[in-house]
Every structure is written in C-alpha cells, then in structure tokens.
Design a protein around this motif. Sequence first.
Motif, mmCIF file in Angstrom:
data_model
loop_
_atom_site.group_PDB
_atom_site.id
_atom_site.type_symbol
_atom_site.label_atom_id
_atom_site.label_comp_id
_atom_site.label_asym_id
_atom_site.label_seq_id
_atom_site.Cartn_x
_atom_site.Cartn_y
_atom_site.Cartn_z
ATOM 1 N N GLN A 154 -0.732 -15.123 15.397
ATOM 2 C CA GLN A 154 0.918 -15.705 15.874
ATOM 3 C C GLN A 154 1.937 -15.459 15.253
ATOM 4 O O GLN A 154 2.742 -14.609 15.231
ATOM 5 C CB GLN A 154 0.443 -17.282 16.314
ATOM 6 N N ALA A 155 2.024 -15.605 13.923
ATOM 7 C CA ALA A 155 2.437 -15.522 13.061
ATOM 8 C C ALA A 155 2.020 -13.296 12.811
ATOM 9 O O ALA A 155 3.844 -13.380 12.299
ATOM 10 C CB ALA A 155 2.285 -16.123 11.672
ATOM 11 N N GLU A 156 1.693 -13.578 12.484
ATOM 12 C CA GLU A 156 1.255 -11.761 12.165
ATOM 13 C C GLU A 156 2.328 -10.816 13.428
ATOM 14 O O GLU A 156 3.225 -10.195 13.134
ATOM 15 C CB GLU A 156 -0.304 -11.337 12.236
ATOM 16 N N VAL A 157 1.698 -11.569 14.751
ATOM 17 C CA VAL A 157 2.727 -10.831 15.689
ATOM 18 C C VAL A 157 3.424 -10.784 15.672
ATOM 19 O O VAL A 157 4.594 -9.778 16.015
ATOM 20 C CB VAL A 157 1.984 -11.454 16.821
ATOM 21 N N LEU A 158 4.558 -11.559 15.237
ATOM 22 C CA LEU A 158 6.196 -11.833 15.194
ATOM 23 C C LEU A 158 6.733 -11.161 13.466
ATOM 24 O O LEU A 158 7.555 -10.545 13.831
ATOM 25 C CB LEU A 158 6.193 -13.235 14.601
ATOM 26 N N ILE A 159 5.498 -11.222 12.807
ATOM 27 C CA ILE A 159 6.138 -11.157 11.817
ATOM 28 C C ILE A 159 6.016 -8.568 11.949
ATOM 29 O O ILE A 159 7.182 -7.833 11.327
ATOM 30 C CB ILE A 159 4.763 -10.306 10.189
ATOM 31 N N LYS A 160 5.355 -8.717 12.581
ATOM 32 C CA LYS A 160 4.993 -6.964 12.325
ATOM 33 C C LYS A 160 6.003 -6.324 13.443
ATOM 34 O O LYS A 160 5.755 -5.531 14.106
ATOM 35 C CB LYS A 160 3.519 -6.458 13.128
ATOM 36 N N LYS A 161 6.988 -6.674 14.046
ATOM 37 C CA LYS A 161 7.893 -6.637 14.474
ATOM 38 C C LYS A 161 9.239 -6.398 13.981
ATOM 39 O O LYS A 161 9.653 -5.455 14.400
ATOM 40 C CB LYS A 161 8.296 -7.722 15.753
ATOM 41 N N HIS A 162 9.000 -6.562 12.736
ATOM 42 C CA HIS A 162 10.012 -6.380 11.614
ATOM 43 C C HIS A 162 9.198 -5.427 10.737
ATOM 44 O O HIS A 162 9.993 -4.583 9.827
ATOM 45 C CB HIS A 162 10.673 -7.433 11.583
ATOM 46 N N THR A 186 1.008 -1.041 0.409
ATOM 47 C CA THR A 186 0.226 0.157 -0.391
ATOM 48 C C THR A 186 0.760 1.465 -0.252
ATOM 49 O O THR A 186 1.065 1.924 -0.694
ATOM 50 C CB THR A 186 -0.751 -0.393 1.384
ATOM 51 N N SER A 187 0.748 2.198 1.016
ATOM 52 C CA SER A 187 2.097 2.989 1.462
ATOM 53 C C SER A 187 2.864 2.439 1.169
ATOM 54 O O SER A 187 4.503 3.084 1.268
ATOM 55 C CB SER A 187 1.511 4.154 2.321
ATOM 56 N N ASP A 188 3.016 1.561 2.222
ATOM 57 C CA ASP A 188 4.256 1.156 2.725
ATOM 58 C C ASP A 188 3.987 -0.167 2.373
ATOM 59 O O ASP A 188 2.777 -1.466 2.005
ATOM 60 C CB ASP A 188 5.282 0.962 3.445
ATOM 61 N N ILE A 189 5.071 -1.263 2.151
ATOM 62 C CA ILE A 189 4.321 -3.630 2.919
ATOM 63 C C ILE A 189 3.856 -3.575 3.738
ATOM 64 O O ILE A 189 5.056 -3.611 4.443
ATOM 65 C CB ILE A 189 5.014 -4.194 1.529
ATOM 66 N N LYS A 190 3.057 -4.451 3.884
ATOM 67 C CA LYS A 190 2.830 -4.028 5.401
ATOM 68 C C LYS A 190 2.354 -5.926 5.313
ATOM 69 O O LYS A 190 1.906 -6.390 4.599
ATOM 70 C CB LYS A 190 1.247 -3.505 5.442
ATOM 71 N N VAL A 191 1.721 -6.252 6.821
ATOM 72 C CA VAL A 191 1.334 -7.710 7.132
ATOM 73 C C VAL A 191 -0.270 -7.239 7.513
ATOM 74 O O VAL A 191 -0.287 -7.166 7.997
ATOM 75 C CB VAL A 191 2.551 -8.151 8.163
ATOM 76 N N GLY A 192 -1.123 -9.155 6.878
ATOM 77 C CA GLY A 192 -2.638 -8.435 7.828
ATOM 78 C C GLY A 192 -2.724 -10.342 7.277
ATOM 79 O O GLY A 192 -1.937 -11.212 7.140
ATOM 80 N N VAL A 193 -3.798 -10.187 7.934
ATOM 81 C CA VAL A 193 -4.266 -11.803 8.341
ATOM 82 C C VAL A 193 -5.854 -11.743 7.622
ATOM 83 O O VAL A 193 -6.491 -10.865 8.357
ATOM 84 C CB VAL A 193 -4.437 -11.471 9.859
#
Length: 293
Positions: free
Chosen positions: A180-188, A141-148
């Motif tokens: 759980q996966a999203e929580v780990l990825i959105k740290k980065h 989007t405005s950046d690359i984001k993670v989502g579920v």
Amino acid sequence: MVYAHLYRNEPHVILEKFRIFRHSRYKKIMEYENVLRRMPTELLNPVRYFLDMGDDLIILNNLIGKEIEISFNKYQCLSCGQDIPIFAQGMCKKCYFESPQTGEWVMKPELSQAHLGKADRDLAFEQEVQLQPHIVYLAKTSDIKVGVTRQSQVPYRWIDQGADEAMPILKTPNRYLAGQAEVLIKKHITDKTGWQKMLKGIGTDKNILEVKNQVKNYLPDELLSYWIDDAEPVKIHYPVHRYPEKVKSIQLDKTPEFKGKLAGIKGQYLIFDDGRVFNVRNHSGYVVQIKFD
C-alpha cells in the motif's frame, strides 16, 4: 582459484569452509555444470559474487579479467524439474501459473491477502511469506526508485537491482501494508530500474535523504506509524573494472554458446569487456556448462 561450500538450506551465502584448488604448472581447464539460479552475494567492498555449481560455489570476483565460456545444455524447471522451456522466474509455463511462489502478489505486494486469511494459490505458503516484516526502501540505481522486500532480503535485494546506494524508509508487519505504501509513493517516483544505464555506470545526482524527506509527504498517518527515522543510506560498491559504453544482452535461447573476458559484475549481470552482458537470474532454470582456466 578459491571455492566455498554453502549450507543448502540458507537463502544467502553462509561460508562453512573454503576449499582451495591449486593449479599445477600445467594449464588446467575447470568445467562445471548446473542449473542456474540467482547469484548469491555478500555485502563487502566490493560485493562478493558466487555462482552456485551444486556442491561448490565459484567466487566470481576471482574470474574478473579472465575468459569464461558458457554453454546452454537444457532446461530444468525449478519447480517440477522437467526439461521444458522456461516461461519466467525459472519455471515452465504450467508451474509459473500454478506455483504459490509466482502469485500476482509477488510482483504486486498490494494484492496480498494472507492477512485476511484468504488464499491466492496456497494459504500456508502465502502466510509464511506475507506475514513477516517487510521493508519499503529507496534505492539509487539509474534514478532513485521505491521498492518492497522482506526484511530478511536486505541488502541482497538492493544488490540484485544494482543499487549504488539504498536505505529503508518503512518497516511494516506484513507485505500488504508495504505494498500500500509503495503504491502511493510510486505515483511520485519510479519503481523501475533503467538496467542499461545501471550497467553503463550512469546514475543520478539526486540526494537519497532529500528524496526520503519528500516521500514522507505522500503517506497517510496510518502508514507513517511504520516510518523509520534513524536509518542511514548504505553505499554499495561492485567489482567492475570497466563499464561499457554500449550494452548488448545475451539470451541463451538465441545464443546457446558464448565466451568472453569478464570485466565486472553488477546487479545480477555478468559484464564482458566487449559490452555484452548476461543476466544470470533471468536465466534461472537453464542448465549450463561453464569453463574457465
């Protein structure tokens, strides 16, 4: 102008047939009234947008370049149906804090407990929603984001966020594991969309496949068992004639009547040629009258 019927029990657009209204040689103003909900979409090139007006769906792409007028009449909570100010997600305050559709696990998938047989507000509802395949995805989007999102909501969730490109990276059997996966990825990487940049057409040069390869390093082996190796990015094009240099959001509580020339549609936003934008989904539960010719 072209309209289409919708099977009312389907979450997304399924066209049963088209009804074509032919204008006479005299100018005719079309008027519709209904409670707003998210705009149904179809992944075409560009995305096709509809506005649910009860028995009819207005194909909004056909209105780009035309002037439309929107007037706020009253509230209609999407849960109880009462004319009570909307608190969030189309619901009044009481329903928002009582409905199983707005439990905290909706915004925070990692809080899901249906897989443990534990209820938040309504275990049967939560099991139906949470205990089905979910997708962890990357979206540009405005950046690359993670989502579920639920697998059944792909690619509609990506369209609603105004993603120019998106791809699944994990497929899990329930919402909890995806969370759980999203929580780990959105740290980065971020899990937010910069909506103003998105509406200005300002994106990022980052390569989504390269980011996917980086993300793999953030996950433990038990989650990597759900990794999707062979998915390709999906490019999404929107019906926008011109992006604004500045954006100003229209809120019906402050501006109950407005009109303007529609310049485009992206995400769940109508974009007008003077830079004003209107988030249809955020006005779920508002009964409006819409006029155009």
